[in-house]
Motif scaffolding. Structure first.
Motif, PDB file in Angstrom:
ATOM      1  N   UNK A  37      38.570   0.241 -46.381  1.00  0.00           N
ATOM      2  CA  UNK A  37      37.633   1.303 -46.012  1.00  0.00           C
ATOM      3  C   UNK A  37      38.040   1.933 -44.684  1.00  0.00           C
ATOM      4  N   UNK A  38      38.414   1.083 -43.724  1.00  0.00           N
ATOM      5  CA  UNK A  38      38.845   1.598 -42.421  1.00  0.00           C
ATOM      6  C   UNK A  38      40.095   2.457 -42.580  1.00  0.00           C
ATOM      7  N   UNK A  41      39.064   5.777 -43.719  1.00  0.00           N
ATOM      8  CA  UNK A  41      38.428   6.544 -42.644  1.00  0.00           C
ATOM      9  C   UNK A  41      39.477   7.190 -41.757  1.00  0.00           C
ATOM     10  N   UNK A  45      40.451  11.125 -41.141  1.00  0.00           N
ATOM     11  CA  UNK A  45      40.518  11.762 -39.817  1.00  0.00           C
ATOM     12  C   UNK A  45      41.858  12.463 -39.628  1.00  0.00           C
ATOM     13  N   UNK A  48      41.995  15.645 -41.524  1.00  0.00           N
ATOM     14  CA  UNK A  48      41.207  16.703 -40.879  1.00  0.00           C
ATOM     15  C   UNK A  48      42.034  17.360 -39.785  1.00  0.00           C
ATOM     16  N   UNK A  53      42.558  18.414 -45.403  1.00  0.00           N
ATOM     17  CA  UNK A  53      41.473  17.562 -45.880  1.00  0.00           C
ATOM     18  C   UNK A  53      41.043  17.917 -47.304  1.00  0.00           C
ATOM     19  N   UNK A  58      39.715  11.796 -50.507  1.00  0.00           N
ATOM     20  CA  UNK A  58      39.180  10.788 -49.579  1.00  0.00           C
ATOM     21  C   UNK A  58      38.265   9.808 -50.325  1.00  0.00           C
ATOM     22  N   UNK A  59      37.335  10.382 -51.113  1.00  0.00           N
ATOM     23  CA  UNK A  59      36.347   9.530 -51.778  1.00  0.00           C
ATOM     24  C   UNK A  59      37.004   8.619 -52.815  1.00  0.00           C
ATOM     25  N   UNK A  62      38.993   6.002 -51.110  1.00  0.00           N
ATOM     26  CA  UNK A  62      38.123   4.976 -50.517  1.00  0.00           C
ATOM     27  C   UNK A  62      37.749   3.921 -51.549  1.00  0.00           C
TER      28      UNK A  62
ATOM     29  N   UNK B  18      31.819   8.103 -46.490  1.00  0.00           N
ATOM     30  CA  UNK B  18      32.824   7.037 -46.352  1.00  0.00           C
ATOM     31  C   UNK B  18      32.492   6.141 -45.162  1.00  0.00           C
ATOM     32  N   UNK B  22      31.568   2.281 -45.090  1.00  0.00           N
ATOM     33  CA  UNK B  22      32.387   1.378 -44.268  1.00  0.00           C
ATOM     34  C   UNK B  22      31.496   0.515 -43.397  1.00  0.00           C
TER      35      UNK B  22
END
Lengths: 125, 251
Positions: A37-38, A41, A45, A48, A53, A58-59, A62, B18, B22
């Motif tokens: 998950x990290x 994230x 970022x 972006x 992006x 992303x989803x 994840x 997200x 998390x």
């Protein structure tokens, strides 16, 4: 800008408030999932900052990463091989790479802004 | 400006989701790790500690009950004694017996003795020779307390207490793990023994070379004794039960 941070705080808050009991044997899988998950994230970022992006990427990234990581750890336990180390390694490396890219981009942006403002000042002066 | 606003919105919502998940996962992982720390031994210890605590609470409740009943008895005794001269001598006898039985607080002159574990020498001994270090040699044991109390009794002490426990006829000194039980209550060092009696005779007995107090002192335990003109000893909080022993008729 503040909405994602609010989301993070809300997640921590709800997680603490609900106190979902997870048996100790699943703690390892959950830890690997957290790492995935990290990774997502920081990947988000980075995208972006790089202006590439895509919410869907992303989803899906994840969920698939977190699930795959947990699954890999589980499978590794069944096989007697520490497969979760593969996930830890892969995500760890990517985390640091993404962090490095974010850092470089931010420094580059900052330098560019300063150069522009210096030029502006020169023009005006 | 419009496109800027659009890109702003585009990344905000997915990233929020997200990050939310998390955070949720992170907290859950931390919690499950904290939960997995507790092993069966610790769980069992917790259970035992809880058991002891509930038992101690029960004892405290029962002791409060006993003291309330004792007050009731005292009150009825006082009212029944009023105007009856014949009972006066009996009353004073009862009062003396109350002191012996520990039913009342006792006050008077005596000695205040303090015994403590010999931590300083224990550390030194451990540092010097860890293989042959015996921690038992540097602790005050149940028998040390018992011997000191015995010496005091031999010297004519009329009332004795250890920490907050009155020493009565049925008082036991028992070793329980790393604590000492007196009147089935756990005591911890330092042990303060109060003894009401003739100060001279008590002091003389403690100073005898073979007295337990003197032996402890010579062995390097941090012990001390001081005279006090007015000691206050607590009442015995337990009760006497006689299921087998009965007074012999006619005596």
């Amino acid at each position: 800008m503040w909405l994602p941070i609010l989301g993070l705080l809300l997640g921590i808050g709800i997680g603490s408030a609900l106190a979902i009991p997870i048996p100790g044997i699943y703690a390892k899988y959950l830890s690997v999932a957290v790492l995935a998950a990290l990774d997502s994230v920081f990947g988000g970022l980075k995208s972006i900052i790089e202006d590439k992006f895509d919410g869907a990427v992303l989803l899906t990234g994840f969920f698939t990463n977190a699930l795959l990581a947990a699954l890999l750890a589980f499978l590794g336990d069944r096989l007697g091989v520490d497969l979760y180390l593969a996930a830890v390694f892969a995500f760890g490396v990517r985390l640091f790479q993404n962090l490095a890219i974010i850092r470089r981009e931010m420094i580059a942006n900052w330098l560019q802004k300063r150069r522009l403002s210096v030029q502006e000042a020169k023009k005006n002066g | 400006m419009k496109t800027g606003r659009q890109t702003f919105n585009k990344w905000q919502l997915p990233l929020t989701l997200v990050l939310f998940l998390s955070g949720l996962l992170l907290v859950m992982a931390l919690r499950s790790l904290a939960a997995s720390d507790s092993n069966p031994t610790r769980l069992q210890n917790d259970n035992l500690v809880n058991l002891i605590k509930t038992q101690e609470r029960e004892i405290a409740g029962i002791q409060a009950d006993i003291s309330a009943r004792r007050n009731l008895i005292n009150n009825s005794r006082l009212t029944s004694a009023s105007g009856k001269q014949a009972l006066v001598s009996l009353q004073s006898q009862i009062q003396q017996l109350d002191i012996v039985a520990g039913y009342t607080e006792a006050k008077g002159p005596g000695l205040l003795i303090s015994l403590d574990d010999n931590r300083k020498d224990a550390e030194a001994a451990q540092a010097r020779n860890p293989a042959q270090f015996k921690p038992d040699d540097f602790l005050i044991h149940d028998r040390n307390l018992l011997y000191v109390v015995n010496d005091l009794r031999a010297a004519g002490a009329e009332a004795i207490s250890v920490n907050d426990q009155r020493v009565v006829a049925s008082t036991e000194f028992r070793c329980a793990g790393n604590t000492i039980l007196v009147n089935t209550t756990r005591l911890a060092p330092p042990y303060i023994i109060r003894a009401i009696g003739n100060q001279n005779s008590l002091t003389r007995t403690l100073d005898l070379p073979e007295s337990e107090f003197n032996i402890l002192k010579m062995s390097g335990f941090p012990v001390s004794v001081e005279s006090s003109p007015a000691l206050l000893l607590p009442a015995y909080k337990g009760s006497y039960q006689f299921s087998f022993a009965t007074p012999k008729a006619g005596s």
